[in-house]
Design an enzyme around this catalytic site. Sequence first.
Site, PDB file in Angstrom:
ATOM      1  CG  HIS A 126      14.458   8.789 -21.184  1.00 44.09           C
ATOM      2  ND1 HIS A 126      14.890   9.499 -22.276  1.00 44.09           N
ATOM      3  CD2 HIS A 126      13.739   9.648 -20.428  1.00 44.09           C
ATOM      4  CE1 HIS A 126      14.450  10.754 -22.175  1.00 44.09           C
ATOM      5  NE2 HIS A 126      13.755  10.867 -21.064  1.00 44.09           N
ATOM      6  CB  CYS A 134       5.801  -9.530 -17.208  1.00 40.34           C
ATOM      7  SG  CYS A 134       4.102 -10.070 -17.527  1.00 40.34           S
ATOM      8  CB  CYS A 137       3.010 -11.150 -13.436  1.00 36.74           C
ATOM      9  SG  CYS A 137       4.574 -11.699 -14.143  1.00 36.74           S
ATOM     10  CB  CYS A 187       1.802 -14.576 -16.000  1.00 37.89           C
ATOM     11  SG  CYS A 187       2.065 -12.990 -16.805  1.00 37.89           S
ATOM     12  CB  SER A 226      20.137  19.252 -28.372  1.00 36.02           C
ATOM     13  OG  SER A 226      19.294  18.135 -28.526  1.00 36.02           O
ATOM     14  NE  ARG A 251      31.583  17.000 -32.361  1.00 38.53           N
ATOM     15  CZ  ARG A 251      32.807  17.497 -32.307  1.00 38.53           C
ATOM     16  NH1 ARG A 251      33.042  18.734 -32.666  1.00 38.53           N
ATOM     17  NH2 ARG A 251      33.809  16.745 -31.899  1.00 38.53           N
ATOM     18  N   GLY A 252      27.148  21.642 -31.149  1.00 35.32           N
ATOM     19  CA  GLY A 252      25.961  22.276 -31.711  1.00 35.32           C
ATOM     20  C   GLY A 252      25.143  22.963 -30.631  1.00 35.32           C
TER      21      GLY A 252
END
Length: 283
Positions: A126, A134, A137, A187, A226, A251-252
Site C-alpha cells: 500500500h 507529484c 511530473c 512544476c 484480519s 488477535r481475533g
Amino acid sequence: MTTVTELDAAATDAVAAAVAALAGRRIAILTGAGVSTDSGIPDYRGRGAPVRTPMTVEQFLSSDSARRRYWVGSHLGWKAFAAAEPNGGHQALAHLEARGLASGVVTQNVDGLHVRAGSRRVVELHGTMRRVFCTHCGQVFDRRDLAQRVEADNPWIQVPENVALGPDGDVLPESSDGFVVPACSVCGGMLKPDVVFFGEFIPAEKFREAEQLVQGSEALLIAGSSLVVNSGIRLLERARRRRLPVVIVNRGETRADSRATVKIDAGTSEVLRALADSLPSAS
Ligand SMILES: [Zn+2]
C-alpha cells in the site's frame, strides 16, 4: 511502548505447532496493521478501533477542500507517526531474515517500520507515508522535507504534542480554513502521498513482487492482519495451491482461520518473538 505479556497455555501450544510447521522452510511473511499497534499506530479494523471513514482517492483528487482537510490532518499526525519506533515483532521478523529463515516481508502497512527494524526485502503493498510524489511530473519528495515546507507555509499551525492518531497517521482537524496545501516545487502540480488510498488499486507490479516473494518461499506466515483486504487472501491462496504450510498470528478472528495450518490468537509482538526464538537455524 511494547507490551510484554506472557503467552497463555493455548498460545504456547499453538506456537509449538507453528514451529513444527515452519521449521526448515524458507518463510514468506505477510503483515498488517496488527504488527504496528504496539508501536502506537492504531488498527482501524481491529477490536475497539475508532470508527473512521478513510478519504477515497476520488475525493482527494477531485476536491480542493477535501485535499486541504487531508493535508491538515496528515500534517498534524505526521510528527507522532514519524516518531513511532519498531517493536519486538518488527525486530523478530528482521532477525528471521538476517538468519536466512525468512525470504522477506510483504506488508499492508504504510509506516515504514519493517525497513526501520532492519528487514531488507520489504514489499510495501500500500506504499509508504514517508514519500510524496507529484501527480503531474512524478517528482518524488521525502515527507520530512515536505513537513518542513508545510510548517513554513503555515506558521500559525499548532501541532499538538499528544495526538490521537488515525490509522493513516492523521488527526481529525478542527478546521482547515486558510491552510496552504503543499504543491510540487518543480512544476506546481498536485502532490499525493505515495500510499494506496481507499478505493484505489495496488499497482500491478507491486503485487507481482509480492507474488514472487511467496513463490520463492516454502511457507507463509501472516501476522497482524484480519485478511479483510483481498490482496492478502490472494497471496494466501497462492501458498495453499502449492500446499505450503500457512501460519496466521492475529488477535481475533481473520477471514481465513479455517484455511490456516496453524492459527495463533494472541498479540503479534510476543508471538513473533517466541517464534524467532524457537525456530532452529538453517543447517
Ligand atoms: Zn511536479
